[in-house]
Design a protein around this motif. Structure first.
Motif, PDB file in Angstrom:
ATOM      1  N   ARG A  61      88.896  59.851 -47.684  1.00 11.75           N
ATOM      2  CA  ARG A  61      88.727  58.408 -47.778  1.00 11.75           C
ATOM      3  C   ARG A  61      89.669  57.759 -46.776  1.00 11.75           C
ATOM      4  O   ARG A  61      90.811  58.184 -46.631  1.00 11.75           O
ATOM      5  CB  ARG A  61      89.086  57.894 -49.179  1.00 11.75           C
ATOM      6  CG  ARG A  61      88.102  58.275 -50.273  1.00 11.75           C
ATOM      7  CD  ARG A  61      88.678  57.901 -51.619  1.00 11.75           C
ATOM      8  NE  ARG A  61      87.697  58.020 -52.690  1.00 11.75           N
ATOM      9  CZ  ARG A  61      88.013  58.065 -53.981  1.00 11.75           C
ATOM     10  NH1 ARG A  61      89.285  57.986 -54.335  1.00 11.75           N
ATOM     11  NH2 ARG A  61      87.083  58.174 -54.902  1.00 11.75           N
ATOM     12  N   THR A  62      89.185  56.747 -46.101  1.00  9.88           N
ATOM     13  CA  THR A  62      90.053  56.006 -45.183  1.00  9.88           C
ATOM     14  C   THR A  62      91.077  55.212 -45.997  1.00  9.88           C
ATOM     15  O   THR A  62      90.930  55.032 -47.213  1.00  9.88           O
ATOM     16  CB  THR A  62      89.241  55.033 -44.321  1.00  9.88           C
ATOM     17  OG1 THR A  62      88.683  54.011 -45.183  1.00  9.88           O
ATOM     18  CG2 THR A  62      88.122  55.752 -43.570  1.00  9.88           C
ATOM     19  N   GLU A  63      92.104  54.718 -45.319  1.00 14.17           N
ATOM     20  CA  GLU A  63      93.097  53.900 -46.007  1.00 14.17           C
ATOM     21  C   GLU A  63      92.458  52.622 -46.574  1.00 14.17           C
ATOM     22  O   GLU A  63      92.862  52.148 -47.635  1.00 14.17           O
ATOM     23  CB  GLU A  63      94.240  53.537 -45.049  1.00 14.17           C
ATOM     24  CG  GLU A  63      95.117  54.721 -44.674  1.00 14.17           C
ATOM     25  CD  GLU A  63      95.972  55.213 -45.829  1.00 14.17           C
ATOM     26  OE1 GLU A  63      96.911  54.497 -46.226  1.00 14.17           O
ATOM     27  OE2 GLU A  63      95.702  56.323 -46.332  1.00 14.17           O
ATOM     28  N   ASN A 121      97.319  55.656 -41.153  1.00 17.71           N
ATOM     29  CA  ASN A 121      96.596  54.397 -40.986  1.00 17.71           C
ATOM     30  C   ASN A 121      95.574  54.469 -39.854  1.00 17.71           C
ATOM     31  O   ASN A 121      95.685  55.312 -38.961  1.00 17.71           O
ATOM     32  CB  ASN A 121      97.577  53.268 -40.713  1.00 17.71           C
ATOM     33  CG  ASN A 121      98.411  52.920 -41.927  1.00 17.71           C
ATOM     34  OD1 ASN A 121      99.577  53.276 -41.997  1.00 17.71           O
ATOM     35  ND2 ASN A 121      97.817  52.255 -42.902  1.00 17.71           N
ATOM     36  N   GLY A 122      94.626  53.549 -39.885  1.00 13.43           N
ATOM     37  CA  GLY A 122      93.616  53.495 -38.843  1.00 13.43           C
ATOM     38  C   GLY A 122      94.203  53.109 -37.497  1.00 13.43           C
ATOM     39  O   GLY A 122      95.170  52.340 -37.421  1.00 13.43           O
ATOM     40  N   SER A 142      95.405  59.482 -35.720  1.00 13.27           N
ATOM     41  CA  SER A 142      95.204  59.032 -37.097  1.00 13.27           C
ATOM     42  C   SER A 142      94.533  60.100 -37.951  1.00 13.27           C
ATOM     43  O   SER A 142      93.766  60.934 -37.454  1.00 13.27           O
ATOM     44  CB  SER A 142      94.333  57.771 -37.087  1.00 13.27           C
ATOM     45  OG  SER A 142      93.871  57.461 -38.373  1.00 13.27           O
ATOM     46  N   GLU A 144      92.111  59.728 -39.802  1.00 17.86           N
ATOM     47  CA  GLU A 144      90.657  59.593 -39.742  1.00 17.86           C
ATOM     48  C   GLU A 144      90.043  60.530 -38.699  1.00 17.86           C
ATOM     49  O   GLU A 144      88.877  60.906 -38.812  1.00 17.86           O
ATOM     50  CB  GLU A 144      90.275  58.152 -39.424  1.00 17.86           C
ATOM     51  CG  GLU A 144      90.623  57.165 -40.527  1.00 17.86           C
ATOM     52  CD  GLU A 144      90.215  55.745 -40.185  1.00 17.86           C
ATOM     53  OE1 GLU A 144      89.296  55.579 -39.363  1.00 17.86           O
ATOM     54  OE2 GLU A 144      90.805  54.804 -40.742  1.00 17.86           O
ATOM     55  N   ARG A 147      89.963  63.820 -40.711  1.00 10.10           N
ATOM     56  CA  ARG A 147      89.637  63.703 -42.131  1.00 10.10           C
ATOM     57  C   ARG A 147      90.683  64.411 -42.995  1.00 10.10           C
ATOM     58  O   ARG A 147      90.359  65.164 -43.916  1.00 10.10           O
ATOM     59  CB  ARG A 147      88.227  64.236 -42.416  1.00 10.10           C
ATOM     60  CG  ARG A 147      87.142  63.468 -41.673  1.00 10.10           C
ATOM     61  CD  ARG A 147      85.751  63.967 -42.023  1.00 10.10           C
ATOM     62  NE  ARG A 147      85.395  63.711 -43.431  1.00 10.10           N
ATOM     63  CZ  ARG A 147      84.994  62.537 -43.895  1.00 10.10           C
ATOM     64  NH1 ARG A 147      84.877  61.503 -43.067  1.00 10.10           N
ATOM     65  NH2 ARG A 147      84.697  62.396 -45.173  1.00 10.10           N
ATOM     66  N   TYR A 149      95.146  63.790 -44.175  1.00  6.97           N
ATOM     67  CA  TYR A 149      96.408  63.079 -44.040  1.00  6.97           C
ATOM     68  C   TYR A 149      97.568  64.060 -44.015  1.00  6.97           C
ATOM     69  O   TYR A 149      97.420  65.242 -44.353  1.00  6.97           O
ATOM     70  CB  TYR A 149      96.593  62.094 -45.196  1.00  6.97           C
ATOM     71  CG  TYR A 149      95.601  60.946 -45.203  1.00  6.97           C
ATOM     72  CD1 TYR A 149      95.419  60.151 -44.083  1.00  6.97           C
ATOM     73  CD2 TYR A 149      94.849  60.640 -46.340  1.00  6.97           C
ATOM     74  CE1 TYR A 149      94.523  59.088 -44.075  1.00  6.97           C
ATOM     75  CE2 TYR A 149      93.953  59.572 -46.356  1.00  6.97           C
ATOM     76  CZ  TYR A 149      93.804  58.812 -45.215  1.00  6.97           C
ATOM     77  OH  TYR A 149      92.913  57.761 -45.221  1.00  6.97           O
TER      78      TYR A 149
END
Length: 217
Positions: A61-63, A121-122, A142, A144, A147, A149
């Protein structure tokens, strides 16, 4: 020989405070069953870390998506009654316009090596922050992009790919033992822990109290 510097974003470049995030905390406290602002802060950061840990590959999931999840949790568990879109926008402003630490600008100006920002973060949010504060980085890597963190290795490996460096040719500076120190070690990268308050007992790597202390690398 060290050829590049990797540096964390939240907690290392930007402070975890500022007008926008303070508005979020105050509104949640006022408009929910949370009893104190501190309870809001503890709920927010603990659940954020939990969601980031679970956010990996097919479950990524994105931030922005994580913020929506956090706000939904607050609605369900603390009866939050507020404009969720406005709260989300305040979080986005925090990512872009939070105050930077007072030693950051000096480090970016004096560091003779290319700096790569490694962040959960993006990219667009970090780009705006760097522009706003007059900071220049070679690139932003990032979660993203892979996929995953921190401390997952994929993010650090991607940063090595982007920089064109081998693991032994970079250092990674960050404020978290779990996300930054252990994450970097897992990728074979030399970690440096920034401990501005002087409270860490970390023995896994070099500990500095100001970013300028890393310049001798």
């Amino acid at each position: 020989m060290i050829k590049a510097v990797f540096i964390d974003y939240t907690g290392t470049i930007i402070q975890e405070k500022g007008e926008d995030i303070e508005k979020v905390i105050a509104r949640i406290w006022k408009n929910s069953k949370m009893e104190t602002p501190q309870q809001v802060i503890e709920f927010w950061w603990s659940r954020l870390k939990e969601l980031e840990e679970k956010s990996y590959q097919e479950n990524f999931r994105t931030e922005d998506e994580i913020v929506d999840c956090l706000l939904d949790m607050l609605c369900q568990e603390a009866d939050l009654q507020d404009n969720l879109e406005e709260l989300h926008q305040l979080c986005q402003r925090f990512w872009m316009y939070a105050p930077i630490f007072e030693d950051v600008k000096e480090f970016f100006e004096k560091c003779s090596l290319p700096i790569y920002v490694i962040t959960n973060n993006g990219v667009s949010y970090v780009q705006e922050c760097l522009r706003f504060h007059g900071l220049r980085a070679k690139a932003i890597v990032s979660g993203e992009m892979v996929r995953a963190y921190k401390p997952h290795r994929e993010l650090f490996d991607k940063a090595l790919e982007v920089s064109g460096c081998r693991a032994e040719e970079v250092i990674h500076i960050g404020d978290s033992i779990v996300s930054d120190v252990k994450g970097a070690l897992g990728a074979g990268i030399t970690p440096v822990l920034i401990d501005r308050k002087g409270t860490s007992t970390c023995t896994q790597c070099r500990v500095i109290h100001r970013l300028a202390e890393a310049l001798d690398f």
